[in-house]
Design an enzyme around this catalytic site. Structure first.
Site, PDB file in Angstrom:
ATOM      1  N   HIS A   1       0.830  -1.217   0.000  1.00 41.06           N
ATOM      2  CA  HIS A   1       0.000   0.000   0.000  1.00 41.06           C
ATOM      3  C   HIS A   1       0.859   1.259   0.000  1.00 41.06           C
ATOM      4  O   HIS A   1       2.024   1.255   0.421  1.00 41.06           O
ATOM      5  CB  HIS A   1      -0.925   0.004   1.215  1.00 41.06           C
ATOM      6  CG  HIS A   1      -0.188   0.065   2.528  1.00 41.06           C
ATOM      7  ND1 HIS A   1       0.342   1.228   3.044  1.00 41.06           N
ATOM      8  CD2 HIS A   1       0.129  -0.902   3.416  1.00 41.06           C
ATOM      9  CE1 HIS A   1       0.935   0.985   4.194  1.00 41.06           C
ATOM     10  NE2 HIS A   1       0.837  -0.312   4.441  1.00 41.06           N
TER      11      HIS A   1
ATOM     12  N   TRP B   1       0.551   6.819   9.578  1.00 44.61           N
ATOM     13  CA  TRP B   1       1.512   6.391  10.598  1.00 44.61           C
ATOM     14  C   TRP B   1       2.858   6.010  10.002  1.00 44.61           C
ATOM     15  O   TRP B   1       3.869   6.059  10.699  1.00 44.61           O
ATOM     16  CB  TRP B   1       0.922   5.258  11.441  1.00 44.61           C
ATOM     17  CG  TRP B   1      -0.038   5.768  12.487  1.00 44.61           C
ATOM     18  CD1 TRP B   1      -0.563   7.029  12.583  1.00 44.61           C
ATOM     19  CD2 TRP B   1      -0.572   5.033  13.589  1.00 44.61           C
ATOM     20  NE1 TRP B   1      -1.399   7.126  13.653  1.00 44.61           N
ATOM     21  CE2 TRP B   1      -1.433   5.913  14.299  1.00 44.61           C
ATOM     22  CE3 TRP B   1      -0.437   3.724  14.036  1.00 44.61           C
ATOM     23  CZ2 TRP B   1      -2.129   5.514  15.437  1.00 44.61           C
ATOM     24  CZ3 TRP B   1      -1.131   3.334  15.171  1.00 44.61           C
ATOM     25  CH2 TRP B   1      -1.961   4.218  15.866  1.00 44.61           C
TER      26      TRP B   1
ATOM     27  N   ARG C   1      -5.975   1.091   4.403  1.00 45.30           N
ATOM     28  CA  ARG C   1      -4.869   1.646   3.609  1.00 45.30           C
ATOM     29  C   ARG C   1      -4.563   0.786   2.395  1.00 45.30           C
ATOM     30  O   ARG C   1      -4.194   1.310   1.343  1.00 45.30           O
ATOM     31  CB  ARG C   1      -3.637   1.854   4.481  1.00 45.30           C
ATOM     32  CG  ARG C   1      -3.071   0.621   5.184  1.00 45.30           C
ATOM     33  CD  ARG C   1      -2.034   1.054   6.222  1.00 45.30           C
ATOM     34  NE  ARG C   1      -1.357  -0.037   6.901  1.00 45.30           N
ATOM     35  CZ  ARG C   1      -1.792  -0.639   7.997  1.00 45.30           C
ATOM     36  NH1 ARG C   1      -2.957  -0.277   8.533  1.00 45.30           N
ATOM     37  NH2 ARG C   1      -1.082  -1.594   8.582  1.00 45.30           N
TER      38      ARG C   1
ATOM     39  N   GLU D   1      -1.485  -6.712   7.738  1.00 45.29           N
ATOM     40  CA  GLU D   1      -0.128  -6.461   8.202  1.00 45.29           C
ATOM     41  C   GLU D   1       0.157  -7.289   9.450  1.00 45.29           C
ATOM     42  O   GLU D   1      -0.754  -7.747  10.149  1.00 45.29           O
ATOM     43  CB  GLU D   1       0.053  -4.959   8.503  1.00 45.29           C
ATOM     44  CG  GLU D   1       1.403  -4.523   9.040  1.00 45.29           C
ATOM     45  CD  GLU D   1       2.575  -4.906   8.155  1.00 45.29           C
ATOM     46  OE1 GLU D   1       2.857  -6.126   8.020  1.00 45.29           O
ATOM     47  OE2 GLU D   1       3.246  -4.000   7.618  1.00 45.29           O
TER      48      GLU D   1
ATOM     49  N   HIS E   1       0.520  -5.492   2.468  1.00 46.65           N
ATOM     50  CA  HIS E   1       1.352  -4.752   3.419  1.00 46.65           C
ATOM     51  C   HIS E   1       2.797  -5.220   3.354  1.00 46.65           C
ATOM     52  O   HIS E   1       3.106  -6.245   2.749  1.00 46.65           O
ATOM     53  CB  HIS E   1       0.787  -4.947   4.831  1.00 46.65           C
ATOM     54  CG  HIS E   1      -0.640  -4.534   4.942  1.00 46.65           C
ATOM     55  ND1 HIS E   1      -1.031  -3.276   5.339  1.00 46.65           N
ATOM     56  CD2 HIS E   1      -1.782  -5.223   4.671  1.00 46.65           C
ATOM     57  CE1 HIS E   1      -2.362  -3.198   5.307  1.00 46.65           C
ATOM     58  NE2 HIS E   1      -2.831  -4.366   4.911  1.00 46.65           N
TER      59      HIS E   1
END
Length: 202
Positions: free
Chosen positions: A9, A14, A58, A84, A154
């Site tokens: 992604h 963050w 995301r 993730e 991820h």
């Protein structure tokens, strides 16, 4: 021959703030959305039959932007198996602050060892143990049917896939860095063997 494309992604909020994100559902930044559009440019001319993504926004947003930019609508499977890695007690913490709390050597071990999980979290080995059965059950099945498959997930779920596809050991894969929004393209044989691999760039 079927093609498998893996995309991490685009940059998330963050990622930008240098926090451990893991399973926390944070959105893309403007840069992350731009990275998704650049990934589409890199994949211009390719067509996909099916897409896979995680249960996290995301990855889903990156996939949506990418497919919109390509002008394609394909069946999409969302599954938490592609989420993730769970960073446990590290989730939400700034990486520098975490190093002050636990020590830089301990943080490095949690991040860069294959089989040592952070407190209440997953190691990369544990992440692979949920990602790879899903690959065999679902993604590889579509490849065997001759379908071109796009996976937007991820850093660590995609590392698990690359470990399998590239025949890497646990020690080798911990050093692998996957940039956000950069497609990896695998040309596959009908029986699931990798014929070639390349990184796509616009």
């Amino acid at each position: 021959m079927p093609t498998l494309v893996l995309v991490r992604h685009g940059q998330s909020l963050w990622n930008q703030e240098n926090r451990f994100t893991g399973l926390v559902d944070v959105p893309l930044t403007d840069q992350g959305r731009q990275e998704a559009r650049r990934a589409a440019e890199a994949l211009s001319g390719m067509t996909f039959d099916v897409a896979y993504t995680s249960a996290l926004i995301r990855a889903q947003e990156t996939l949506s932007i990418l497919l919109d930019a390509l002008g394609q609508q394909v069946p999409t499977i969302r599954d938490a198996a592609l989420n993730e890695r769970n960073y446990g007690d590290l989730q939400g913490l700034n990486k520098a602050d975490a190093a002050k709390r636990w020590g830089a050597a301990q943080i490095k071990e949690w991040r860069r060892s294959f089989d040592v999980p952070p407190p209440n979290g997953e190691s990369l080995e544990m992440t692979a143990e949920r990602v790879l059965p899903f690959y065999e059950r679902a993604i590889a099945g579509d490849l065997r049917l001759g379908k071109n498959v796009l996976v937007v997930a991820h850093g660590n779920s995609n590392r698990s896939l690359v470990m399998k596809l590239d025949n890497l050991t646990g020690e080798q894969v911990v050093g692998l860095e996957l940039a956000t929004g950069v497609p990896l393209i695998y040309e596959m044989s009908p029986d699931g063997e990798v014929l070639s691999k390349r990184t796509a760039s616009p």
